[in-house]
Design a protein around this motif. Structure first.
Motif, PDB file in Angstrom:
ATOM      1  N   PRO A  13       1.060  -1.236   0.137  1.00 57.12           N
ATOM      2  CA  PRO A  13      -0.008  -0.143  -0.044  1.00 57.12           C
ATOM      3  C   PRO A  13       0.700   1.121  -0.036  1.00 57.12           C
ATOM      4  O   PRO A  13       1.245   1.719   0.951  1.00 57.12           O
ATOM      5  N   VAL A  14       0.901   1.801  -1.094  1.00 57.24           N
ATOM      6  CA  VAL A  14       1.805   3.079  -1.723  1.00 57.24           C
ATOM      7  C   VAL A  14       1.403   4.207  -0.535  1.00 57.24           C
ATOM      8  O   VAL A  14       2.232   4.890   0.170  1.00 57.24           O
ATOM      9  N   ARG A  15       0.066   4.265  -0.506  1.00 61.75           N
ATOM     10  CA  ARG A  15      -0.476   5.372   0.149  1.00 61.75           C
ATOM     11  C   ARG A  15       0.029   5.448   1.723  1.00 61.75           C
ATOM     12  O   ARG A  15       0.036   6.376   2.453  1.00 61.75           O
ATOM     13  N   ALA A  16      -0.234   4.238   2.567  1.00 60.03           N
ATOM     14  CA  ALA A  16       0.281   4.140   3.707  1.00 60.03           C
ATOM     15  C   ALA A  16       1.739   4.602   4.071  1.00 60.03           C
ATOM     16  O   ALA A  16       1.895   5.185   4.924  1.00 60.03           O
ATOM     17  N   LEU A  17       2.585   4.286   2.922  1.00 63.89           N
ATOM     18  CA  LEU A  17       3.994   4.432   3.156  1.00 63.89           C
ATOM     19  C   LEU A  17       4.007   6.090   3.195  1.00 63.89           C
ATOM     20  O   LEU A  17       4.939   6.719   3.553  1.00 63.89           O
ATOM     21  N   ALA A  18       3.378   6.801   2.264  1.00 67.14           N
ATOM     22  CA  ALA A  18       3.338   8.233   1.908  1.00 67.14           C
ATOM     23  C   ALA A  18       3.200   8.986   3.054  1.00 67.14           C
ATOM     24  O   ALA A  18       3.808   9.857   3.154  1.00 67.14           O
ATOM     25  N   GLU A 109      14.005   8.148   3.253  1.00 68.83           N
ATOM     26  CA  GLU A 109      13.114   8.234   2.097  1.00 68.83           C
ATOM     27  C   GLU A 109      11.896   7.941   2.511  1.00 68.83           C
ATOM     28  O   GLU A 109      11.513   7.212   3.331  1.00 68.83           O
ATOM     29  N   PHE A 110      10.898   8.500   1.780  1.00 69.74           N
ATOM     30  CA  PHE A 110       9.276   8.345   2.135  1.00 69.74           C
ATOM     31  C   PHE A 110       8.852   8.448   0.574  1.00 69.74           C
ATOM     32  O   PHE A 110       9.097   8.845  -0.460  1.00 69.74           O
ATOM     33  N   TYR A 111       7.558   8.051   0.489  1.00 71.84           N
ATOM     34  CA  TYR A 111       6.892   7.673  -0.810  1.00 71.84           C
ATOM     35  C   TYR A 111       5.975   8.882  -1.006  1.00 71.84           C
ATOM     36  O   TYR A 111       4.855   9.104  -0.070  1.00 71.84           O
ATOM     37  N   SER A 112       5.685   9.452  -2.120  1.00 70.73           N
ATOM     38  CA  SER A 112       4.525  10.402  -2.199  1.00 70.73           C
ATOM     39  C   SER A 112       4.151  10.159  -3.688  1.00 70.73           C
ATOM     40  O   SER A 112       4.587   9.764  -4.679  1.00 70.73           O
ATOM     41  N   ALA A 113       2.788  10.117  -3.538  1.00 70.16           N
ATOM     42  CA  ALA A 113       1.765   9.942  -5.049  1.00 70.16           C
ATOM     43  C   ALA A 113       1.754  11.141  -5.655  1.00 70.16           C
ATOM     44  O   ALA A 113       1.497  12.269  -5.211  1.00 70.16           O
ATOM     45  N   TRP A 114       1.644  11.051  -7.005  1.00 71.29           N
ATOM     46  CA  TRP A 114       1.395  11.971  -8.088  1.00 71.29           C
ATOM     47  C   TRP A 114       0.110  12.829  -7.744  1.00 71.29           C
ATOM     48  O   TRP A 114      -0.898  12.130  -7.493  1.00 71.29           O
ATOM     49  N   GLY A 115       0.134  14.192  -7.618  1.00 70.71           N
ATOM     50  CA  GLY A 115      -1.073  14.821  -7.147  1.00 70.71           C
ATOM     51  C   GLY A 115      -0.887  15.245  -5.584  1.00 70.71           C
ATOM     52  O   GLY A 115      -1.418  16.331  -5.212  1.00 70.71           O
ATOM     53  N   ASP A 116      -0.161  14.583  -4.851  1.00 76.60           N
ATOM     54  CA  ASP A 116       0.141  15.036  -3.469  1.00 76.60           C
ATOM     55  C   ASP A 116       0.901  16.584  -3.473  1.00 76.60           C
ATOM     56  O   ASP A 116       1.631  16.629  -4.365  1.00 76.60           O
ATOM     57  N   GLN A 117       0.696  17.240  -2.657  1.00 70.70           N
ATOM     58  CA  GLN A 117       1.384  18.733  -2.502  1.00 70.70           C
ATOM     59  C   GLN A 117       2.889  18.256  -1.913  1.00 70.70           C
ATOM     60  O   GLN A 117       2.833  17.109  -1.494  1.00 70.70           O
ATOM     61  N   TYR A 118       3.925  18.996  -2.273  1.00 73.96           N
ATOM     62  CA  TYR A 118       5.099  18.973  -1.718  1.00 73.96           C
ATOM     63  C   TYR A 118       5.098  19.053  -0.250  1.00 73.96           C
ATOM     64  O   TYR A 118       4.575  20.045   0.419  1.00 73.96           O
ATOM     65  N   GLU A 119       5.555  18.032   0.519  1.00 77.03           N
ATOM     66  CA  GLU A 119       5.204  17.976   1.843  1.00 77.03           C
ATOM     67  C   GLU A 119       6.393  18.426   2.691  1.00 77.03           C
ATOM     68  O   GLU A 119       7.175  17.872   3.213  1.00 77.03           O
ATOM     69  N   PRO A 139       3.956   8.423  -9.898  1.00 81.27           N
ATOM     70  CA  PRO A 139       2.877   8.845 -10.920  1.00 81.27           C
ATOM     71  C   PRO A 139       1.676   7.843 -11.114  1.00 81.27           C
ATOM     72  O   PRO A 139       1.561   7.599 -12.415  1.00 81.27           O
ATOM     73  N   PHE A 140       1.176   7.401 -10.269  1.00 80.20           N
ATOM     74  CA  PHE A 140      -0.020   6.500 -10.707  1.00 80.20           C
ATOM     75  C   PHE A 140      -1.032   7.083 -11.247  1.00 80.20           C
ATOM     76  O   PHE A 140      -1.851   6.654 -12.025  1.00 80.20           O
ATOM     77  N   GLU A 141      -1.418   8.307 -10.884  1.00 81.25           N
ATOM     78  CA  GLU A 141      -2.807   8.791 -11.400  1.00 81.25           C
ATOM     79  C   GLU A 141      -2.674   9.837 -12.729  1.00 81.25           C
ATOM     80  O   GLU A 141      -3.158  10.866 -13.072  1.00 81.25           O
ATOM     81  N   ILE A 156       3.034  20.771 -11.458  1.00 77.12           N
ATOM     82  CA  ILE A 156       4.455  20.695 -11.201  1.00 77.12           C
ATOM     83  C   ILE A 156       5.069  21.663 -10.888  1.00 77.12           C
ATOM     84  O   ILE A 156       6.015  21.859 -10.123  1.00 77.12           O
ATOM     85  N   ARG A 157       4.484  22.907 -11.434  1.00 84.07           N
ATOM     86  CA  ARG A 157       5.172  24.145 -11.070  1.00 84.07           C
ATOM     87  C   ARG A 157       4.721  24.583  -9.567  1.00 84.07           C
ATOM     88  O   ARG A 157       5.533  25.085  -8.879  1.00 84.07           O
ATOM     89  N   GLU A 158       3.450  24.104  -9.184  1.00 86.54           N
ATOM     90  CA  GLU A 158       3.311  24.593  -7.997  1.00 86.54           C
ATOM     91  C   GLU A 158       4.199  23.736  -6.896  1.00 86.54           C
ATOM     92  O   GLU A 158       4.478  24.100  -5.854  1.00 86.54           O
ATOM     93  N   TYR A 159       4.259  22.480  -7.195  1.00 86.60           N
ATOM     94  CA  TYR A 159       4.920  21.663  -6.573  1.00 86.60           C
ATOM     95  C   TYR A 159       6.668  22.167  -6.264  1.00 86.60           C
ATOM     96  O   TYR A 159       7.298  22.329  -5.479  1.00 86.60           O
TER      97      TYR A 159
END
Length: 349
Positions: A13-18, A109-119, A139-141, A156-159
């Motif tokens: 579960p990638v989102r749990a790691l994110a 290291e941590f995992y971030s899904a495409w569409g997430d804001q820069y954490e 980039p799953f989405e 991408i620019r917002e990130y």
């Protein structure tokens, strides 16, 4: 990693790691800044592009300079990295890892899904702890074609603007294991040309926004599960990559020495670039061989000047990858981590 283990891990579960560089001067050519990006950097220091100490900008108007990541790219010592449950949102698992390893990790290291804001908070948590954050951006989405064509530019620019605003170093690995078939950006659904176009487009937008705090990581899986897939077509070019983040695990079956696990992949990559390697994801499967695998990882990395460290995947998921899956494994990891080659102050690399 063998296909059987890889299939299981890829389904985690990638989102749990994110949820989960300033030493002496280096050669200017060792970073991936374009000329425009370098101009942005110099403007940030209150200089005109190409000016050498002209002092034309007043001190009062001088903005905070962008963090210079170049000393972090090829440090004198090696990174001891970790990916751990809940980190870096919470640091309990990292602190436990450090206690058991006898040394603090300096890359998280941590995992971030495409569409997430820069954490930003997670990156800051890592830095405050004494580590560089390392984001696996997945980039799953979206598709590589959509990214390359500009459909995702606003995101991408917002990130990138958020990266620039925080002004702390961060390693970003976009679409890792692209040479495998288990991710939607992998070989079954994405061509090498589309992958490289997307990777370069993201980098160019970051450069355009002046987000030069990024250490760009290109992270193929070790080649033995798909030996016919050549890596060179997936290479964006030396101007776009800082670290080659090879991913490979010591599994119960398959290659079980440093040379057999990483050697063929590294040899192939050395045919088209001299960028430093970092083992971007690794661990050893629990079992009688695990202490020997841990020793192999540390000693193999220590013996190669072009490998700047590794990130240990310290999770109990599908199999127990943690360094403390057994007392002898934990003891061996602590003994090997005591090597002075591993670990350093990221603020003074």
């Amino acid at each position: 990693m063998s296909f059987s283990v890889r299939r299981v891990r890829a389904s985690r579960p990638v989102r749990a790691l994110a949820a989960t560089l300033i030493a002496g001067a280096l050669l200017a050519g060792c970073s991936t800044f374009s000329e425009e990006g370098r101009d942005q950097y110099e403007r940030g220091q209150g200089e005109k592009p190409g000016a050498e100490g002209t002092g034309e900008a007043s001190e009062s108007a001088k903005p905070e300079p962008p963090y210079d990541v170049r000393p972090l790219l090829d440090p004198r010592k090696k990174y001891l990295g970790v990916a751990a449950d809940g980190a870096p949102a919470k640091m309990k698992a990292v602190e436990d890892f450090a206690k058991r390893a006898g040394k603090k990790p300096n890359l998280i290291e941590f995992y971030s899904a495409w569409g997430d804001q820069y954490e930003q908070e997670l990156v800051k948590n890592s830095w405050d702890y004494g580590s560089v954050a390392f984001i696996a951006w997945e980039p799953f989405e979206t598709s590589m074609k959509d990214i390359a064509s500009g459909k995702e530019d606003a995101y991408i620019r917002e990130y990138a603007k958020s990266v620039k605003e925080l002004n702390l170093p961060v390693a970003i690995s976009f679409a890792h294991e692209m040479n495998g078939f288990w991710y939607p950006w992998g070989t079954k659904k994405t061509s090498a040309a589309d992958f490289t176009a997307a990777y370069k487009h993201i980098h160019d937008l970051f450069d355009d926004e002046g987000a030069t705090q990024v250490i760009w990581v290109w992270s193929p899986n070790v080649t033995h599960p798909m030996p016919k897939v050549k890596l060179k077509p997936y290479w964006p070019g030396d101007d776009y990559v800082d670290w080659v983040g090879v991913i490979g695990y010591y599994a119960a079956t398959g290659p079980n020495t440093y040379q057999t696990l990483y050697g063929p992949t590294m040899t192939q990559i050395r045919g088209f670039t001299k960028k430093p390697f970092i083992i971007a994801e690794t661990a050893a499967q629990a079992g009688e061989r695990k202490p020997a695998d841990i020793k192999s990882l540390f000693q193999g990395t220590a013996e190669r000047d072009d490998v700047i460290g590794f990130v240990w995947f310290n999770f109990d998921k599908e199999t127990d990858w943690r360094i403390n899956s057994g007392p002898l494994s934990e003891k061996t990891f602590k003994q090997q981590a005591a090597n002075s080659s591993f670990g350093f102050d990221v603020t003074k690399p």
